[in-house]
Design a protein around this motif. Structure first.
Motif, short mmCIF file in Angstrom:
data_model
loop_
_atom_site.label_atom_id
_atom_site.label_comp_id
_atom_site.label_asym_id
_atom_site.label_seq_id
_atom_site.Cartn_x
_atom_site.Cartn_y
_atom_site.Cartn_z
N CYS A 62 -3.43 -9.70 11.02
CA CYS A 62 -3.03 -10.51 9.84
C CYS A 62 -3.95 -11.71 9.59
CB CYS A 62 -1.60 -11.01 10.01
SG CYS A 62 -0.41 -9.66 10.14
N VAL A 63 -4.32 -12.42 10.66
CA VAL A 63 -5.13 -13.63 10.45
C VAL A 63 -6.52 -13.25 9.95
CG1 VAL A 63 -6.20 -15.64 11.55
CG2 VAL A 63 -3.83 -15.03 12.09
N ALA A 64 -7.15 -12.30 10.63
CA ALA A 64 -8.50 -11.90 10.22
C ALA A 64 -8.49 -11.33 8.79
CB ALA A 64 -9.07 -10.88 11.21
N GLU A 65 -7.50 -10.49 8.51
CA GLU A 65 -7.41 -9.93 7.14
C GLU A 65 -7.17 -11.03 6.11
OE1 GLU A 65 -4.29 -7.00 7.43
OE2 GLU A 65 -5.39 -6.04 9.10
N GLY A 66 -6.27 -11.94 6.45
CA GLY A 66 -5.93 -13.03 5.53
C GLY A 66 -7.17 -13.86 5.20
N ILE A 67 -7.97 -14.14 6.22
CA ILE A 67 -9.18 -14.95 5.99
C ILE A 67 -10.18 -14.18 5.12
CG2 ILE A 67 -11.25 -15.86 7.16
CD1 ILE A 67 -9.30 -16.94 9.34
N ARG A 68 -10.33 -12.88 5.41
CA ARG A 68 -11.25 -12.08 4.60
C ARG A 68 -10.74 -11.92 3.17
NH1 ARG A 68 -12.55 -9.24 9.61
NH2 ARG A 68 -10.68 -7.97 9.34
N ASP A 69 -9.42 -11.97 2.98
CA ASP A 69 -8.83 -11.78 1.64
C ASP A 69 -8.64 -13.10 0.89
OD1 ASP A 69 -8.70 -9.19 2.39
OD2 ASP A 69 -6.50 -9.04 2.47
N GLY A 70 -9.23 -14.18 1.39
CA GLY A 70 -9.13 -15.45 0.66
C GLY A 70 -7.82 -16.20 0.86
N ARG A 71 -7.05 -15.86 1.90
CA ARG A 71 -5.80 -16.58 2.16
C ARG A 71 -5.92 -17.43 3.43
NH1 ARG A 71 -2.42 -13.25 3.74
NH2 ARG A 71 -3.66 -11.37 3.65
N GLN A 72 -7.11 -18.02 3.64
CA GLN A 72 -7.35 -18.82 4.85
C GLN A 72 -6.34 -19.94 5.01
OE1 GLN A 72 -11.38 -20.36 5.36
NE2 GLN A 72 -10.57 -22.24 6.25
N GLU A 73 -6.10 -20.67 3.91
CA GLU A 73 -5.21 -21.82 4.02
C GLU A 73 -3.82 -21.41 4.51
OE1 GLU A 73 -5.38 -24.48 0.60
OE2 GLU A 73 -3.40 -25.28 1.18
N GLN A 74 -3.34 -20.28 3.97
CA GLN A 74 -2.00 -19.81 4.36
C GLN A 74 -1.95 -19.39 5.83
OE1 GLN A 74 -0.73 -16.17 2.33
NE2 GLN A 74 0.60 -15.77 4.10
N VAL A 75 -2.90 -18.56 6.27
CA VAL A 75 -2.81 -18.05 7.65
C VAL A 75 -3.06 -19.16 8.68
CG1 VAL A 75 -3.26 -15.63 7.07
CG2 VAL A 75 -5.18 -17.12 7.68
N VAL A 76 -3.96 -20.10 8.34
CA VAL A 76 -4.20 -21.19 9.29
C VAL A 76 -2.98 -22.11 9.36
CG1 VAL A 76 -5.59 -23.26 9.77
CG2 VAL A 76 -6.73 -21.13 9.14
N SER A 77 -2.35 -22.37 8.22
CA SER A 77 -1.20 -23.28 8.30
C SER A 77 -0.03 -22.61 9.02
CB SER A 77 -0.81 -23.82 6.92
OG SER A 77 -0.04 -22.88 6.22
N GLU A 78 0.08 -21.28 8.91
CA GLU A 78 1.09 -20.55 9.69
C GLU A 78 0.82 -20.67 11.19
OE1 GLU A 78 2.51 -16.78 6.89
OE2 GLU A 78 1.31 -16.44 8.69
N LEU A 79 -0.46 -20.53 11.55
CA LEU A 79 -0.84 -20.66 12.96
C LEU A 79 -0.51 -22.05 13.49
CD1 LEU A 79 -4.32 -18.93 13.44
CD2 LEU A 79 -2.12 -18.20 14.38
N MET A 80 -0.84 -23.07 12.68
CA MET A 80 -0.60 -24.45 13.13
C MET A 80 0.90 -24.74 13.24
SD MET A 80 -3.56 -25.27 13.87
CE MET A 80 -3.08 -26.85 14.59
N GLU A 81 1.68 -24.12 12.36
CA GLU A 81 3.13 -24.29 12.45
C GLU A 81 3.66 -23.68 13.75
OE1 GLU A 81 5.53 -22.11 9.70
OE2 GLU A 81 7.35 -22.90 10.64
N LEU A 82 3.15 -22.50 14.07
CA LEU A 82 3.52 -21.83 15.33
C LEU A 82 3.17 -22.71 16.53
CD1 LEU A 82 2.42 -18.09 15.40
CD2 LEU A 82 4.73 -19.02 15.53
N TYR A 83 1.95 -23.21 16.50
CA TYR A 83 1.45 -24.06 17.59
C TYR A 83 2.36 -25.27 17.77
CZ TYR A 83 -2.20 -26.63 20.16
OH TYR A 83 -2.92 -27.32 21.11
N ASP A 84 2.79 -25.80 16.63
CA ASP A 84 3.67 -26.96 16.64
C ASP A 84 5.04 -26.61 17.23
OD1 ASP A 84 3.58 -29.70 15.73
OD2 ASP A 84 5.28 -29.15 14.45
N VAL A 85 5.58 -25.48 16.82
CA VAL A 85 6.88 -25.05 17.36
C VAL A 85 6.76 -24.80 18.87
CG1 VAL A 85 8.68 -23.27 17.28
CG2 VAL A 85 7.62 -24.03 15.17
N ALA A 86 5.66 -24.17 19.28
CA ALA A 86 5.48 -23.85 20.70
C ALA A 86 5.40 -25.11 21.56
CB ALA A 86 4.20 -23.02 20.89
N ASN A 87 4.83 -26.17 21.02
CA ASN A 87 4.63 -27.40 21.81
C ASN A 87 5.69 -28.45 21.57
OD1 ASN A 87 2.04 -26.94 23.27
ND2 ASN A 87 1.38 -26.50 21.18
N ARG A 88 6.73 -28.10 20.79
CA ARG A 88 7.76 -29.09 20.49
C ARG A 88 8.62 -29.32 21.73
NH1 ARG A 88 10.63 -27.36 15.31
NH2 ARG A 88 8.53 -27.60 14.44
#
Lengths: 88, 88, 88, 88
Positions: A62-88
């Motif tokens: 999903c992340v690699a496809e999203g970046i290739r499909d021009g949805r970088q902002e969305q997939v990166v912000s999803e990743l950062m949200e996950l990272y945030d939840v994991a470290n909360r």
């Protein structure tokens, strides 16, 4: 989820359910608390390992496809949200 | 283990088994990976909470008794070993 | 704080200050982000190691004395509060 | 490193150096161990926050470019190595 990641994840979850059941039996049998805790730590490590596999699969699909499909902002912000939840 | 800690721990483990089973169903149903990961993070948090209760009971029983009975070195080194395993 | 723990802690902090300064120089020199992150992870590990030493000293002094002096409830609840802050 | 991430990281590191120096002064002044530990936990949290910013910048620059340039395998394996080091 990628097929091999899915198969691996289900195997790990099956094993985890058994491990957790072993912790329950230890507590029912009044095992020494530090011995119980060592097992719950091991369960958490095993869940972390499962998460590593799922995350790697997610990055490679999903992340690699999203970046290739021009949805970088969305997939990166999803990743950062996950990272945030994991470290909360 | 103290009786109230034991009861609480068994209730938490029962709930955890259900939570983990929910993760399995999500994976089988091809849920979106970040949604699966949020659930595994929640399972790990719940295990940490269980550990907190067990540790507190241990400090208030075996550790306190050990220190009063002249076995400080033993109970402290056991605690430090646990701490080490938890952070490995 | 016990004297040997204090000496050890100050040595570790001195080393940590240098390590953190190295991270600053890497960032100023536009080092590759993953290389910077590996160093910040190492700094955090070193702080954890320092905490382990301080905690062990605390258990062997204030906590053990507190339990022998009839202040078990106070010292255990302080420990649990610390544990809670550490895992927040 | 992206310019705004670099500026932010250097500000955070500057603040961190001061925070760590405060911990040193607390230890020299024989502060109560739990109070020292709460400060070292706060330092570690602040380093984690710095890492979050650096990681986000890395995903939005090198990782996204790498994936668009056909180097997905390389950038993902670098990320997984980082993840592994962070959780070791």
């Amino acid at each position: 989820m990628l097929d091999d990641v899915k198969d691996d994840a289900l195997k790990r979850l099956n094993y985890l359910a058994g491990h957790l059941d072993g912790v329950r039996r230890m507590i029912e049998a009044d095992a020494y608390c530090p011995d119980v805790l060592k097992q719950t730590y091991a369960v958490r490590k095993a869940i972390s390992k499962l998460e590593t596999r799922i995350l790697e699969g997610h990055l490679n699909s999903c992340v690699a496809e999203g970046i290739r499909d021009g949805r970088q902002e969305q997939v990166v912000s999803e990743l950062m949200e996950l990272y945030d939840v994991a470290n909360r």
